[in-house]
Design a protein around this motif. Structure first.
Motif, PDB file in Angstrom:
ATOM      1  N   THR A  56       0.824  -1.209   0.000  1.00 25.32           N
ATOM      2  CA  THR A  56       0.000   0.000   0.000  1.00 25.32           C
ATOM      3  C   THR A  56       0.853   1.253   0.000  1.00 25.32           C
ATOM      4  N   PRO A  57       0.338   2.365  -0.525  1.00 26.11           N
ATOM      5  CA  PRO A  57       1.081   3.627  -0.501  1.00 26.11           C
ATOM      6  C   PRO A  57       1.417   4.075   0.919  1.00 26.11           C
ATOM      7  N   LEU A  58       0.523   3.823   1.891  1.00 23.27           N
ATOM      8  CA  LEU A  58       0.790   4.206   3.274  1.00 23.27           C
ATOM      9  C   LEU A  58       2.009   3.472   3.810  1.00 23.27           C
ATOM     10  N   GLU A  59       2.101   2.167   3.541  1.00 24.78           N
ATOM     11  CA  GLU A  59       3.237   1.387   4.002  1.00 24.78           C
ATOM     12  C   GLU A  59       4.526   1.838   3.320  1.00 24.78           C
ATOM     13  N   ALA A  60       4.477   2.087   2.036  1.00 24.45           N
ATOM     14  CA  ALA A  60       5.659   2.556   1.307  1.00 24.45           C
ATOM     15  C   ALA A  60       6.091   3.922   1.822  1.00 24.45           C
ATOM     16  N   ASP A  61       5.121   4.789   2.145  1.00 25.28           N
ATOM     17  CA  ASP A  61       5.432   6.118   2.673  1.00 25.28           C
ATOM     18  C   ASP A  61       6.122   6.015   4.026  1.00 25.28           C
ATOM     19  N   ALA A  62       5.675   5.103   4.885  1.00 18.75           N
ATOM     20  CA  ALA A  62       6.298   4.926   6.197  1.00 18.75           C
ATOM     21  C   ALA A  62       7.744   4.495   6.043  1.00 18.75           C
ATOM     22  N   LEU A  63       8.015   3.599   5.122  1.00 16.02           N
ATOM     23  CA  LEU A  63       9.396   3.161   4.883  1.00 16.02           C
ATOM     24  C   LEU A  63      10.250   4.296   4.337  1.00 16.02           C
ATOM     25  N   ALA A  64       9.695   5.089   3.459  1.00 15.49           N
ATOM     26  CA  ALA A  64      10.443   6.217   2.899  1.00 15.49           C
ATOM     27  C   ALA A  64      10.813   7.205   4.005  1.00 15.49           C
ATOM     28  N   ARG A  65       9.903   7.419   4.945  1.00  7.04           N
ATOM     29  CA  ARG A  65      10.204   8.339   6.052  1.00  7.04           C
ATOM     30  C   ARG A  65      11.312   7.800   6.933  1.00  7.04           C
ATOM     31  N   ILE A  66      11.382   6.498   7.105  1.00  2.91           N
ATOM     32  CA  ILE A  66      12.477   5.916   7.884  1.00  2.91           C
ATOM     33  C   ILE A  66      13.793   6.237   7.193  1.00  2.91           C
ATOM     34  N   ALA A  67      13.853   5.978   5.910  1.00  6.09           N
ATOM     35  CA  ALA A  67      15.080   6.227   5.155  1.00  6.09           C
ATOM     36  C   ALA A  67      15.457   7.702   5.206  1.00  6.09           C
ATOM     37  N   GLU A  68      14.476   8.584   5.150  1.00  5.19           N
ATOM     38  CA  GLU A  68      14.747  10.022   5.114  1.00  5.19           C
ATOM     39  C   GLU A  68      15.053  10.608   6.481  1.00  5.19           C
ATOM     40  N   THR A  69      14.500  10.058   7.558  1.00  5.62           N
ATOM     41  CA  THR A  69      14.653  10.667   8.867  1.00  5.62           C
ATOM     42  C   THR A  69      15.677   9.971   9.759  1.00  5.62           C
ATOM     43  N   LEU A  70      15.671   8.672   9.793  1.00 10.09           N
ATOM     44  CA  LEU A  70      16.577   7.940  10.673  1.00 10.09           C
ATOM     45  C   LEU A  70      17.975   7.841  10.081  1.00 10.09           C
ATOM     46  N   TYR A  71      18.066   7.604   8.802  1.00  9.45           N
ATOM     47  CA  TYR A  71      19.367   7.458   8.149  1.00  9.45           C
ATOM     48  C   TYR A  71      19.850   8.820   7.655  1.00  9.45           C
ATOM     49  N   ALA A  72      21.063   9.202   8.063  1.00 11.88           N
ATOM     50  CA  ALA A  72      21.625  10.471   7.605  1.00 11.88           C
ATOM     51  C   ALA A  72      21.867  10.422   6.102  1.00 11.88           C
ATOM     52  N   ARG A  73      22.175   9.240   5.602  1.00 13.57           N
ATOM     53  CA  ARG A  73      22.376   9.031   4.170  1.00 13.57           C
ATOM     54  C   ARG A  73      21.467   7.872   3.761  1.00 13.57           C
ATOM     55  N   PRO A  74      20.288   8.162   3.212  1.00 15.52           N
ATOM     56  CA  PRO A  74      19.339   7.090   2.868  1.00 15.52           C
ATOM     57  C   PRO A  74      19.928   6.008   1.971  1.00 15.52           C
ATOM     58  N   GLU A  75      20.926   6.364   1.152  1.00 12.04           N
ATOM     59  CA  GLU A  75      21.532   5.348   0.291  1.00 12.04           C
ATOM     60  C   GLU A  75      22.260   4.287   1.111  1.00 12.04           C
ATOM     61  N   GLU A  76      22.689   4.631   2.348  1.00 15.88           N
ATOM     62  CA  GLU A  76      23.320   3.631   3.208  1.00 15.88           C
ATOM     63  C   GLU A  76      22.307   2.562   3.622  1.00 15.88           C
ATOM     64  N   ARG A  77      21.069   2.977   3.845  1.00 22.60           N
ATOM     65  CA  ARG A  77      20.018   2.013   4.187  1.00 22.60           C
ATOM     66  C   ARG A  77      19.795   1.057   3.028  1.00 22.60           C
ATOM     67  N   ALA A  78      19.736   1.607   1.823  1.00 27.28           N
ATOM     68  CA  ALA A  78      19.534   0.774   0.637  1.00 27.28           C
ATOM     69  C   ALA A  78      20.691  -0.218   0.485  1.00 27.28           C
ATOM     70  N   ALA A  79      21.923   0.241   0.710  1.00 29.35           N
ATOM     71  CA  ALA A  79      23.089  -0.639   0.599  1.00 29.35           C
ATOM     72  C   ALA A  79      23.060  -1.717   1.685  1.00 29.35           C
ATOM     73  N   LEU A  80      22.662  -1.341   2.904  1.00 27.61           N
ATOM     74  CA  LEU A  80      22.556  -2.312   3.996  1.00 27.61           C
ATOM     75  C   LEU A  80      21.522  -3.385   3.661  1.00 27.61           C
ATOM     76  N   LEU A  81      20.359  -2.969   3.201  1.00 30.65           N
ATOM     77  CA  LEU A  81      19.320  -3.932   2.845  1.00 30.65           C
ATOM     78  C   LEU A  81      19.774  -4.841   1.707  1.00 30.65           C
ATOM     79  N   SER A  82      20.497  -4.282   0.754  1.00 28.88           N
ATOM     80  CA  SER A  82      21.013  -5.082  -0.356  1.00 28.88           C
ATOM     81  C   SER A  82      21.979  -6.148   0.153  1.00 28.88           C
ATOM     82  N   ARG A  83      22.893  -5.753   1.046  1.00 27.23           N
ATOM     83  CA  ARG A  83      23.847  -6.713   1.616  1.00 27.23           C
ATOM     84  C   ARG A  83      23.123  -7.806   2.397  1.00 27.23           C
ATOM     85  N   LEU A  84      22.085  -7.400   3.148  1.00 32.36           N
ATOM     86  CA  LEU A  84      21.320  -8.383   3.909  1.00 32.36           C
ATOM     87  C   LEU A  84      20.600  -9.355   2.984  1.00 32.36           C
TER      88      LEU A  84
END
Length: 186
Positions: A33-61
């Motif tokens: 759902t768009p709501l769920e995708a939006d919540a994940l996007a906010r995590i990447a934007e607010t918790l991670y200083a560099r959202p691309e690091e989150r993407a790289a971490l998830l990729s490695r996992l």
């Protein structure tokens, strides 16, 4: 509930000084759902200083199933960035699909500051070593060249990059007869 994941809060990790409140439970399997995708996007934007690091971490996992001492930079509510090391592993559902991430976080700000100071000291000492007018050559117990200053370059015509990692007696055959004595002397 199975297939859902919660997010770190103030009680979960006090050094963050208050993580942005993203407590919506998000289905970790497909995020349909768009709501769920939006919540994940906010995590990447607010918790991670560099959202691309989150993407790289998830990729490695996703590729390896786990990470150890994996470094990312998180952001506190007040905007201060904190280097973090995580040991995490991928959680899977009954069908084997990715269902979430579980792990630990460690504040490595002090370690990073010490590493920075050590690098500055290494450069400082290297500059002193290279500026000495005398030939200075560092050799480990096995006779391998570990340091080669500018005076050594001038005296031998051998660049430091060509000398480093080689046996000293290969560069100065005159000393080959002493190669068995290196461990005793050093």
């Amino acid at each position: 509930a199975p297939g859902e994941m919660g997010y770190l809060d103030d009680a979960g990790y006090p050094p963050l000084g208050g993580v942005h409140d993203v407590r919506e439970e998000v289905r970790a399997s497909a995020f349909p759902t768009p709501l769920e995708a939006d919540a994940l996007a906010r995590i990447a934007e607010t918790l991670y200083a560099r959202p691309e690091e989150r993407a790289a971490l998830l990729s490695r996992l996703l590729d390896g199933g786990h990470v150890e001492d994996y470094e990312v930079t998180l952001r506190r509510k007040d905007g201060v960035r904190i280097p973090i090391s995580t040991n995490s592993h991928l959680l899977r559902d009954e069908a084997g699909a990715a269902a979430g991430v579980e792990g630990t976080l460690r504040d490595i700000a002090r370690r990073k500051e010490i590493e920075k100071q050590m690098e500055l000291m290494r450069v400082y000492l290297k500059n002193i070593f290279d500026s000495m007018p005398s030939v200075l050559i560092g050799i480990d117990p096995q006779g391998t060249v570990t340091e080669w200053n500018q005076a050594a370059v001038y005296a031998t015509g051998i660049q430091a990059t060509a000398a480093m990692g080689r046996k000293f007696w290969e560069l100065a055959p005159l000393f080959e007869r002493y190669k068995n004595d290196f461990q005793e002397v050093i």
